[in-house]
Design a protein around this motif. Structure first.
Motif, PDB file in Angstrom:
ATOM      1  N   GLY A  44       4.993  12.894 -11.557  1.00 50.74           N
ATOM      2  CA  GLY A  44       6.063  13.575 -11.010  1.00 50.74           C
ATOM      3  C   GLY A  44       7.101  13.464 -12.119  1.00 50.74           C
ATOM      4  N   ALA A  45       6.872  12.536 -13.048  1.00 54.42           N
ATOM      5  CA  ALA A  45       7.521  11.821 -13.875  1.00 54.42           C
ATOM      6  C   ALA A  45       7.255  12.526 -15.314  1.00 54.42           C
ATOM      7  CB  ALA A  45       7.911  10.498 -14.240  1.00 54.42           C
ATOM      8  N   ALA A  46       5.616  11.812 -15.629  1.00 58.40           N
ATOM      9  CA  ALA A  46       5.299  11.929 -16.255  1.00 58.40           C
ATOM     10  C   ALA A  46       4.741  13.320 -16.630  1.00 58.40           C
ATOM     11  CB  ALA A  46       3.677  11.228 -16.288  1.00 58.40           C
ATOM     12  N   GLU A  47       4.791  14.487 -15.556  1.00 64.98           N
ATOM     13  CA  GLU A  47       4.436  15.450 -16.726  1.00 64.98           C
ATOM     14  C   GLU A  47       5.670  16.165 -16.092  1.00 64.98           C
ATOM     15  OE1 GLU A  47       3.118  18.156 -12.450  1.00 64.98           O
ATOM     16  OE2 GLU A  47       1.379  16.193 -12.209  1.00 64.98           O
ATOM     17  N   ASN A  48       6.783  16.452 -15.846  1.00 63.20           N
ATOM     18  CA  ASN A  48       8.409  16.315 -16.669  1.00 63.20           C
ATOM     19  C   ASN A  48       8.716  16.316 -17.960  1.00 63.20           C
ATOM     20  OD1 ASN A  48       9.192  17.840 -14.023  1.00 63.20           O
ATOM     21  ND2 ASN A  48      10.022  15.472 -13.281  1.00 63.20           N
ATOM     22  N   LEU A  49       7.804  14.782 -17.862  1.00 63.18           N
ATOM     23  CA  LEU A  49       8.271  14.055 -19.491  1.00 63.18           C
ATOM     24  C   LEU A  49       7.117  15.136 -20.842  1.00 63.18           C
ATOM     25  CD1 LEU A  49       9.383  11.754 -21.899  1.00 63.18           C
ATOM     26  CD2 LEU A  49       7.681  10.549 -21.069  1.00 63.18           C
ATOM     27  N   LEU A  50       6.355  15.951 -20.041  1.00 56.20           N
ATOM     28  CA  LEU A  50       5.369  16.119 -20.975  1.00 56.20           C
ATOM     29  C   LEU A  50       6.315  17.911 -20.503  1.00 56.20           C
ATOM     30  CD1 LEU A  50       2.651  16.277 -22.474  1.00 56.20           C
ATOM     31  CD2 LEU A  50       2.017  17.264 -19.711  1.00 56.20           C
ATOM     32  N   ALA A  51       6.738  18.229 -19.519  1.00 61.24           N
ATOM     33  CA  ALA A  51       7.125  20.190 -20.061  1.00 61.24           C
ATOM     34  C   ALA A  51       8.781  19.586 -21.013  1.00 61.24           C
ATOM     35  CB  ALA A  51       8.018  20.363 -18.531  1.00 61.24           C
ATOM     36  N   GLU A  52       9.029  18.652 -20.861  1.00 62.29           N
ATOM     37  CA  GLU A  52      10.415  18.762 -21.506  1.00 62.29           C
ATOM     38  C   GLU A  52      10.179  18.568 -23.203  1.00 62.29           C
ATOM     39  OE1 GLU A  52      12.551  14.838 -21.278  1.00 62.29           O
ATOM     40  OE2 GLU A  52      12.621  15.982 -18.868  1.00 62.29           O
ATOM     41  N   ARG A  53       8.910  17.576 -23.518  1.00 60.83           N
ATOM     42  CA  ARG A  53       8.110  17.741 -24.995  1.00 60.83           C
ATOM     43  C   ARG A  53       7.335  19.068 -25.362  1.00 60.83           C
ATOM     44  NH1 ARG A  53       3.919  13.313 -26.033  1.00 60.83           N
ATOM     45  NH2 ARG A  53       3.921  14.542 -28.399  1.00 60.83           N
ATOM     46  N   PHE A  54       6.785  19.652 -24.774  1.00 60.15           N
ATOM     47  CA  PHE A  54       6.774  21.354 -24.394  1.00 60.15           C
ATOM     48  C   PHE A  54       7.710  22.316 -24.896  1.00 60.15           C
ATOM     49  CE2 PHE A  54       5.036  25.329 -22.778  1.00 60.15           C
ATOM     50  CZ  PHE A  54       4.539  25.511 -24.207  1.00 60.15           C
ATOM     51  N   ALA A  55       8.879  21.879 -23.700  1.00 60.21           N
ATOM     52  CA  ALA A  55       9.860  22.558 -24.615  1.00 60.21           C
ATOM     53  C   ALA A  55      10.421  22.687 -25.746  1.00 60.21           C
ATOM     54  CB  ALA A  55      11.147  22.580 -23.452  1.00 60.21           C
ATOM     55  N   ARG A  56      10.855  20.929 -26.220  1.00 61.27           N
ATOM     56  CA  ARG A  56      11.119  20.817 -27.474  1.00 61.27           C
ATOM     57  C   ARG A  56       9.911  21.158 -28.639  1.00 61.27           C
ATOM     58  NH1 ARG A  56      12.482  15.557 -25.640  1.00 61.27           N
ATOM     59  NH2 ARG A  56      10.941  14.109 -25.796  1.00 61.27           N
ATOM     60  N   GLY A  57       9.080  21.243 -28.674  1.00 59.08           N
ATOM     61  CA  GLY A  57       8.310  22.053 -29.402  1.00 59.08           C
ATOM     62  C   GLY A  57       7.469  21.438 -30.339  1.00 59.08           C
ATOM     63  N   GLU A  58       7.192  19.873 -29.424  1.00 57.65           N
ATOM     64  CA  GLU A  58       6.707  18.466 -29.426  1.00 57.65           C
ATOM     65  C   GLU A  58       5.096  18.984 -29.988  1.00 57.65           C
ATOM     66  OE1 GLU A  58       7.912  14.772 -28.462  1.00 57.65           O
ATOM     67  OE2 GLU A  58      10.322  15.432 -28.913  1.00 57.65           O
ATOM     68  N   ILE A  59       4.691  19.266 -29.355  1.00 61.10           N
ATOM     69  CA  ILE A  59       3.020  19.963 -28.451  1.00 61.10           C
ATOM     70  C   ILE A  59       2.692  20.874 -28.665  1.00 61.10           C
ATOM     71  CG2 ILE A  59       3.155  17.380 -28.054  1.00 61.10           C
ATOM     72  CD1 ILE A  59       2.741  18.005 -25.172  1.00 61.10           C
ATOM     73  N   ASP A  60       1.836  21.650 -29.055  1.00 67.34           N
ATOM     74  CA  ASP A  60       1.743  23.293 -28.604  1.00 67.34           C
ATOM     75  C   ASP A  60       1.011  22.901 -27.687  1.00 67.34           C
ATOM     76  OD1 ASP A  60      -0.672  21.825 -28.996  1.00 67.34           O
ATOM     77  OD2 ASP A  60      -1.704  23.342 -30.261  1.00 67.34           O
ATOM     78  N   GLY A 118       0.778  -1.256   0.206  1.00 74.00           N
ATOM     79  CA  GLY A 118       0.183  -0.040   0.051  1.00 74.00           C
ATOM     80  C   GLY A 118       0.657   1.458   0.153  1.00 74.00           C
ATOM     81  N   ASN A 119       1.310   0.792   0.965  1.00 71.52           N
ATOM     82  CA  ASN A 119       2.602   2.065   0.540  1.00 71.52           C
ATOM     83  C   ASN A 119       3.156   2.660  -0.684  1.00 71.52           C
ATOM     84  OD1 ASN A 119       1.740   2.542   3.505  1.00 71.52           O
ATOM     85  ND2 ASN A 119       3.504   1.948   4.089  1.00 71.52           N
ATOM     86  N   ARG A 120       3.876   2.014  -0.672  1.00 74.28           N
ATOM     87  CA  ARG A 120       4.599   1.637  -2.466  1.00 74.28           C
ATOM     88  C   ARG A 120       3.699   2.067  -3.441  1.00 74.28           C
ATOM     89  NH1 ARG A 120       6.479  -4.137  -1.314  1.00 74.28           N
ATOM     90  NH2 ARG A 120       7.348  -4.093   0.372  1.00 74.28           N
ATOM     91  N   ARG A 121       2.483   1.771  -3.623  1.00 77.23           N
ATOM     92  CA  ARG A 121       1.950   2.036  -4.845  1.00 77.23           C
ATOM     93  C   ARG A 121       1.568   4.054  -4.856  1.00 77.23           C
ATOM     94  NH1 ARG A 121      -2.832  -2.259  -3.807  1.00 77.23           N
ATOM     95  NH2 ARG A 121      -1.663  -4.210  -4.396  1.00 77.23           N
ATOM     96  N   HIS A 122       1.343   4.039  -2.932  1.00 77.90           N
ATOM     97  CA  HIS A 122       0.993   5.845  -3.126  1.00 77.90           C
ATOM     98  C   HIS A 122       2.340   6.210  -3.856  1.00 77.90           C
ATOM     99  CE1 HIS A 122      -0.874   9.019  -2.058  1.00 77.90           C
ATOM    100  NE2 HIS A 122      -0.226   9.798  -1.444  1.00 77.90           N
ATOM    101  N   GLU A 123       3.465   5.866  -2.996  1.00 80.52           N
ATOM    102  CA  GLU A 123       4.886   6.500  -3.419  1.00 80.52           C
ATOM    103  C   GLU A 123       5.117   6.509  -4.766  1.00 80.52           C
ATOM    104  OE1 GLU A 123       7.250   5.067  -0.732  1.00 80.52           O
ATOM    105  OE2 GLU A 123       6.448   5.622   0.482  1.00 80.52           O
ATOM    106  N   ASP A 124       4.820   5.102  -5.558  1.00 80.59           N
ATOM    107  CA  ASP A 124       5.524   4.905  -6.500  1.00 80.59           C
ATOM    108  C   ASP A 124       4.218   6.014  -7.230  1.00 80.59           C
ATOM    109  OD1 ASP A 124       7.538   3.142  -6.312  1.00 80.59           O
ATOM    110  OD2 ASP A 124       5.872   1.712  -6.834  1.00 80.59           O
ATOM    111  N   SER A 125       2.984   5.864  -7.211  1.00 78.62           N
ATOM    112  CA  SER A 125       1.768   6.856  -8.379  1.00 78.62           C
ATOM    113  C   SER A 125       2.310   8.535  -8.084  1.00 78.62           C
ATOM    114  CB  SER A 125       0.543   6.629  -7.504  1.00 78.62           C
ATOM    115  OG  SER A 125       0.631   7.451  -6.376  1.00 78.62           O
ATOM    116  N   GLY A 126       2.308   9.067  -7.422  1.00 78.55           N
ATOM    117  CA  GLY A 126       3.453   9.793  -6.977  1.00 78.55           C
ATOM    118  C   GLY A 126       4.405  10.312  -8.067  1.00 78.55           C
ATOM    119  N   ASN A 127       5.529   9.364  -7.712  1.00 79.43           N
ATOM    120  CA  ASN A 127       6.623   9.599  -8.351  1.00 79.43           C
ATOM    121  C   ASN A 127       6.658   9.547 -10.108  1.00 79.43           C
ATOM    122  OD1 ASN A 127       8.449   9.594  -6.463  1.00 79.43           O
ATOM    123  ND2 ASN A 127       8.529   7.322  -5.977  1.00 79.43           N
ATOM    124  N   ARG A 128       5.483   8.828 -10.388  1.00 74.00           N
ATOM    125  CA  ARG A 128       4.754   8.356 -12.168  1.00 74.00           C
ATOM    126  C   ARG A 128       4.146   9.544 -12.424  1.00 74.00           C
ATOM    127  NH1 ARG A 128       1.434   3.756 -11.934  1.00 74.00           N
ATOM    128  NH2 ARG A 128       2.357   3.268 -10.105  1.00 74.00           N
TER     129      ARG A 128
END
Length: 86
Positions: A53-69, A41-51
């Motif tokens: 955050g990682a997804a938001e970072n990846l999305l921000a990188e794609r926006f910064a590279r100009g792949e998405i508007d 239970g604790n690992r799922r909660h921590e992993d979902s928060g990390n995932r």
């Protein structure tokens, strides 16, 4: 040879009951602490928060590279935050 003829007296019974409660309380607390540390239970909660955050970072990188508007970035970011509960 026993000089107290088998009678513990009032304090003997009180000490026996208190030690019994403390002993079993410590055993139960140890089991609960062990179960919580090993539970997923604790690992799922921590992993979902990390995932998320990682997804938001990846999305921000794609926006910064100009792949998405900007519109697609905000739409996807909203969906990510809604699904992660943030």
């Amino acid at each position: 040879m026993m000089f107290w003829d088998g009678n513990m007296g009032g304090w003997g019974y009180i000490v026996m009951v208190v030690s019994f409660v403390l002993f079993w309380g410590a055993i139960i607390a140890a089991i609960i602490i062990f179960a919580r540390s090993m539970g997923a239970g604790n690992r799922r909660h921590e992993d979902s928060g990390n995932r998320a955050g990682a997804a938001e970072n990846l999305l921000a990188e794609r926006f910064a590279r100009g792949e998405i508007d900007e519109g697609e970035y905000t739409t996807r970011l909203t969906v990510l935050r809604r699904s992660s509960g943030a």
